[in-house]
Design a protein around this motif. Structure first.
Motif, short mmCIF file in Angstrom:
data_model
loop_
_atom_site.label_atom_id
_atom_site.label_comp_id
_atom_site.label_asym_id
_atom_site.label_seq_id
_atom_site.Cartn_x
_atom_site.Cartn_y
_atom_site.Cartn_z
N ILE A 283 -24.90 -0.60 29.74
CA ILE A 283 -25.35 -1.59 28.75
C ILE A 283 -24.77 -1.26 27.37
O ILE A 283 -24.36 -2.16 26.63
N LEU A 284 -24.75 0.02 27.02
CA LEU A 284 -24.18 0.42 25.73
C LEU A 284 -22.73 -0.04 25.61
O LEU A 284 -22.32 -0.62 24.60
N GLY A 285 -21.95 0.23 26.66
CA GLY A 285 -20.55 -0.17 26.64
C GLY A 285 -20.36 -1.67 26.62
O GLY A 285 -19.53 -2.21 25.87
N TYR A 286 -21.15 -2.38 27.42
CA TYR A 286 -21.03 -3.84 27.50
C TYR A 286 -21.42 -4.47 26.16
O TYR A 286 -20.76 -5.38 25.66
N GLU A 349 -33.39 -0.51 40.65
CA GLU A 349 -33.59 -0.13 39.26
C GLU A 349 -32.31 -0.31 38.45
O GLU A 349 -32.34 -0.77 37.31
N PHE A 350 -31.18 0.05 39.06
CA PHE A 350 -29.90 -0.08 38.37
C PHE A 350 -29.60 -1.54 38.04
O PHE A 350 -29.22 -1.87 36.91
N MET A 351 -29.81 -2.42 39.00
CA MET A 351 -29.49 -3.83 38.80
C MET A 351 -30.49 -4.52 37.88
O MET A 351 -30.12 -5.40 37.11
N ILE A 352 -31.76 -4.15 37.97
CA ILE A 352 -32.76 -4.73 37.06
C ILE A 352 -32.41 -4.38 35.62
O ILE A 352 -32.43 -5.23 34.72
N ALA A 353 -32.09 -3.11 35.38
CA ALA A 353 -31.73 -2.67 34.03
C ALA A 353 -30.48 -3.40 33.53
O ALA A 353 -30.41 -3.82 32.37
N LEU A 354 -29.49 -3.56 34.42
CA LEU A 354 -28.26 -4.26 34.02
C LEU A 354 -28.54 -5.72 33.70
O LEU A 354 -28.01 -6.27 32.72
#
Length: 408
Positions: A283-286, A349-354
């Protein structure tokens, strides 16, 4: 580039900056409040997964109709208080993931005491026991002697205690006389119990992952360090690339997005594991990439219209990059949603956060980074004028005159 927004479109994105600030303030307050409440009530702001707290994950495969409560009951009869959830693997079998928030060990304190006593009793054949270290998780004991022990006598100690030995491996240098004893394979123990409970419905133990408390703590610390280093490097990049007006908005947006995402994890008490940390770094990079694309466009328009109104120029840049923003965000979101729906619980969890981060990232680029850049352009000259050397000298002169007047 495909233009899905007609050229000349003039959405007034930055005309409602105050509303954006209110929305962001509410979201950040909710996030910080949720983390604070969770810390008070649960002792921790997040529902840390086994990756961070230590514990055991066991994936079980069945065929036919098997319910989660049946699997939970079977694990309970083994002495494990497990969280059981269905896992989609794409095969014909029904798969369940049993999470045990403790380090499963087959070498408990009582057993360890009896093994140690047995080893010391055979000192003549084995040598002096220099090290005896049963693992706090799993099924291994680490031993060290002052000489090469007799392997038959070593195995006999465990046989006399009715313990099955899966293997004895010498580790380290030969002159260290260090050994690893696999007392009982945990995976086989679980498989035997599940086979007896479910008969032909049980297929296999697909995997057993045991994470000790020290390893979990190390993973958590490394995850925090990775996030901090990423933030610092991005902050350095933004500070070098942009002037102060742009930098403040970009940096506020940079902290804004992961903070709100973490707040969602605290509010809904989702598992916060290594995959969640990886998502935050993504998320930081995006987020910073999206911000930089728009800021570069704003600077290009500014060069062509140096005396133009910054709000109009920024709105123009946002409208000109709107097609790109919609296309890239939609394509990324479709991929994320596909993996969220079809990828199973291991990726959840990974996809929810993304997914949350993508939405917040697009919003913050317009409503936070660009809005703050506009206001910084107006505030910065006032700050420079107030803190500039001429103002400081004037304030010093007035203070000196006032002091002299009082002295008279």
């Amino acid at each position: 580039m495909v233009e899905i927004i007609k050229p000349g479109t003039k959405f007034n994105f930055l005309g409602k900056r105050k509303q954006y600030y209110v929305i962001s303030a509410v979201l950040i307050t909710l996030s910080l409040g949720a983390m604070g409440v969770r810390t008070v009530t649960n002792g921790t702001p997040f529902n840390y997964g086994i990756d961070f707290t230590g514990g055991t994950e066991i994936q079980l495969a069945f065929k036919g109709e098997v319910r989660a409560d049946e699997v939970r009951a079977a694990m309970s009869s083994l002495g494990f208080d497990a969280e059981v959830q269905s896992v989609e693997t794409g095969g014909e079998n029904t798969n369940y993931l049993a999470r045990i928030r403790q380090q499963v060990t087959v070498v408990n304190k009582d057993l360890a005491t009896r093994v140690e006593s047995g080893l010391k009793a055979k000192q003549e054949q084995l040598g002096t026991l220099v090290k005896f270290e049963p693992t706090t998780s799993g099924d291994r004991i680490y031993l060290r002697f002052d000489k090469q022990p007799d392997q038959t006598a070593l195995r006999a100690v465990f046989t006399e205690l009715n313990l099955e030995i899966q293997g004895i491996e010498q580790t380290g240098r030969p002159q260290d006389f260090t050994f690893q004893v696999n007392v009982e394979e945990l995976q086989n123990r679980i498989a035997t119990h599940m086979g007896a409970t479910f008969a032909e419905r049980f297929v296999e133990v697909a995997r057993v992952q045991v994470v000790g408390p020290k390893a979990g703590e190390q993973l958590r610390n490394d995850g925090i360090l990775a996030a901090v280093v990423a933030l610092l490097l991005i902050v350095l990049y933004v500070a070098i690339r942009y002037d102060f007006r742009f930098s403040v908005g970009a940096l506020v947006s940079l902290f804004h997005d992961p903070l709100i995402t973490m707040g969602c994890f605290a509010i809904f008490w989702w598992d916060f594991s290594l995959s969640a940390v990886a998502a935050l770094l993504t998320i930081l990079g995006y987020s910073i990439n999206d911000t930089i694309v728009i800021f570069d466009r704003i600077r290009e328009v500014l060069r062509a219209h140096k005396d133009g109104d910054l709000v109009k120029i920024s709105n123009q840049a946002l409208n000109e990059t709107l097609s790109r923003t919609i296309l890239t965000s939609t394509a990324t979101m479709l991929s994320v949603l596909a993996l969220l729906i079809l990828g199973g619980s291991l990726l959840r969890e990974f996809m929810i956060a993304l997914a949350i981060g993508l939405v917040i990232g697009v919003y913050s680029t317009i409503g936070v980074a660009s809005a703050i850049m506009i206001d910084m352009d107006r505030i910065l000259p006032k700050l420079v004028a107030f803190f500039g050397p001429e103002k400081k000298a004037a304030r010093g002169t007035k203070a000196a005159a006032a002091a002299a007047s009082k002295a008279d």
